[in-house]
Design a protein around this motif. Structure first.
Motif, mmCIF file in Angstrom:
data_model
loop_
_atom_site.group_PDB
_atom_site.id
_atom_site.type_symbol
_atom_site.label_atom_id
_atom_site.label_comp_id
_atom_site.label_asym_id
_atom_site.label_seq_id
_atom_site.Cartn_x
_atom_site.Cartn_y
_atom_site.Cartn_z
ATOM 1 N N GLN A 1 6.156 -28.640 30.129
ATOM 2 C CA GLN A 1 5.150 -29.017 29.139
ATOM 3 C C GLN A 1 4.848 -27.865 28.186
ATOM 4 O O GLN A 1 4.735 -28.055 26.977
ATOM 5 C CB GLN A 1 3.868 -29.449 29.848
ATOM 6 C CG GLN A 1 2.619 -29.541 28.979
ATOM 7 C CD GLN A 1 2.640 -30.723 28.010
ATOM 8 O OE1 GLN A 1 3.027 -31.822 28.370
ATOM 9 N NE2 GLN A 1 2.209 -30.486 26.773
ATOM 10 N N GLU A 2 4.726 -26.658 28.725
ATOM 11 C CA GLU A 2 4.311 -25.521 27.899
ATOM 12 C C GLU A 2 5.366 -25.084 26.890
ATOM 13 O O GLU A 2 5.088 -24.245 26.017
ATOM 14 C CB GLU A 2 3.921 -24.333 28.786
ATOM 15 C CG GLU A 2 4.995 -23.829 29.720
ATOM 16 C CD GLU A 2 4.977 -24.501 31.091
ATOM 17 O OE1 GLU A 2 5.454 -23.866 32.061
ATOM 18 O OE2 GLU A 2 4.493 -25.642 31.187
ATOM 19 N N ILE B 1 7.137 -36.677 32.659
ATOM 20 C CA ILE B 1 7.574 -35.285 32.749
ATOM 21 C C ILE B 1 8.931 -35.206 33.455
ATOM 22 O O ILE B 1 9.136 -35.810 34.509
ATOM 23 C CB ILE B 1 6.528 -34.431 33.498
ATOM 24 C CG1 ILE B 1 5.291 -34.249 32.610
ATOM 25 C CG2 ILE B 1 7.104 -33.078 33.891
ATOM 26 C CD1 ILE B 1 4.179 -33.446 33.238
ATOM 27 N N TYR C 1 4.225 -36.094 29.772
ATOM 28 C CA TYR C 1 4.016 -35.017 28.820
ATOM 29 C C TYR C 1 2.808 -35.356 27.940
ATOM 30 O O TYR C 1 2.568 -36.528 27.620
ATOM 31 C CB TYR C 1 5.235 -34.841 27.924
ATOM 32 C CG TYR C 1 6.454 -34.275 28.617
ATOM 33 C CD1 TYR C 1 6.525 -32.920 28.931
ATOM 34 C CD2 TYR C 1 7.530 -35.091 28.948
ATOM 35 C CE1 TYR C 1 7.657 -32.392 29.547
ATOM 36 C CE2 TYR C 1 8.669 -34.576 29.564
ATOM 37 C CZ TYR C 1 8.718 -33.218 29.867
ATOM 38 O OH TYR C 1 9.837 -32.710 30.485
ATOM 39 N N LYS C 2 2.084 -34.336 27.521
ATOM 40 C CA LYS C 2 0.935 -34.541 26.651
ATOM 41 C C LYS C 2 1.236 -33.889 25.306
ATOM 42 O O LYS C 2 1.132 -32.662 25.152
ATOM 43 C CB LYS C 2 -0.335 -33.936 27.272
ATOM 44 C CG LYS C 2 -1.612 -34.277 26.516
ATOM 45 C CD LYS C 2 -2.840 -33.828 27.276
ATOM 46 C CE LYS C 2 -4.129 -34.070 26.503
ATOM 47 N NZ LYS C 2 -4.328 -35.486 26.132
ATOM 48 N N GLU D 1 5.217 -39.365 24.524
ATOM 49 C CA GLU D 1 4.584 -38.888 25.756
ATOM 50 C C GLU D 1 5.158 -39.602 26.974
ATOM 51 O O GLU D 1 4.501 -40.399 27.640
ATOM 52 C CB GLU D 1 3.063 -39.048 25.656
ATOM 53 C CG GLU D 1 2.465 -38.165 24.556
ATOM 54 C CD GLU D 1 0.951 -38.175 24.530
ATOM 55 O OE1 GLU D 1 0.352 -39.213 24.891
ATOM 56 O OE2 GLU D 1 0.368 -37.154 24.155
#
Length: 226
Positions: A84-85, A72, A3-4, A69
């Motif tokens: 992520q979104e 995912i 994840y960012k 972070e």
């Protein structure tokens, strides 16, 4: 892949530097949420899944956020991976008082242990008390939707000195932060009413705000210079 959370390194570091310093008994409260309103298919997760909560002094905010972070799929809601979104990171712009939170936690636990156990989590209970325990109040926050910040500033001409205002642009609107110690004396008794009565002012007070430079549903929150 991970994840960012940090989307713009410079914006994030500049924001941390801008935050007021904490007293010895204060820390900032930070929470990472997964929000279905940012997804095309809202059935993928709950409306607001709380993924992580933590506290930090200014010196360690970057390090602690970086640790969020993870790979995912590690963040899940009811067994479903969080996309992520859907991620959004928030911070209490006013630091929290750990002494006050400790006292309130003791009161809360005194009440809980007199009743049958109903599944409460002591760690979660303490974090909730920290979230609710405001420390030094540097800012008053006004959350606006459905109106442009330029329109709000036009309506505030002559009603508050603009050097006390900070505009935080977010995915759905903007937050107007008022730096309390910079308000001119001639506006002391009227500035709050002037702002709160503007149409589009949704929430006001000591709120969580999106973290500048970090994820908010595919948008990067940032401060706009007035």
């Amino acid at each position: 892949m991970n994840y960012k959370i940090i989307q713009d390194e410079k914006l994030f570091r500049d924001f941390i530097a801008w935050l007021p310093d904490c007293k010895h008994n204060e820390q900032y409260y930070i929470t990472l949420l997964g929000r279905n309103k940012y997804l095309e298919d809202r059935t993928q997760l709950s409306s607001k899944a709380q993924l992580k909560r933590l506290t930090s002094s200014k010196d360690y905010i970057y390090q602690k956020v970086k640790q969020l972070e993870v790979e995912i799929g590690a963040y899940q809601d009811k067994g479903n991976p969080i996309p992520q979104e859907a991620l959004a990171l928030y911070i209490s712009v006013n630091p929290r008082d750990l002494i006050k939170a400790t006292k309130n936690s003791l009161k809360k636990f005194a009440d809980l242990i007199t009743e049958d156990y109903r599944g409460y989590n002591p760690h979660s209970e303490v974090l909730s008390q920290i979230q609710e325990s405001t420390g030094t109040k540097h800012f008053m926050d006004f959350d606006f939707d459905g109106i442009e910040y330029t329109e709000v500033l036009e309506q505030l001409q002559g009603k508050i000195n603009f050097n006390a205002l900070v505009i935080l642009k977010t995915r759905g609107g903007f937050h107007l932060l008022v730096k309390l110690d910079l308000i001119d004396s001639k506006f002391k008794n009227s500035w709050y009413q002037s702002i709160s009565k503007i149409e589009g002012c949704d929430v006001k007070g000591d709120n969580l705000i999106p973290m500048v430079g970090c994820a908010q549903g595919g948008f990067v929150p940032h401060i706009i210079k007035i």
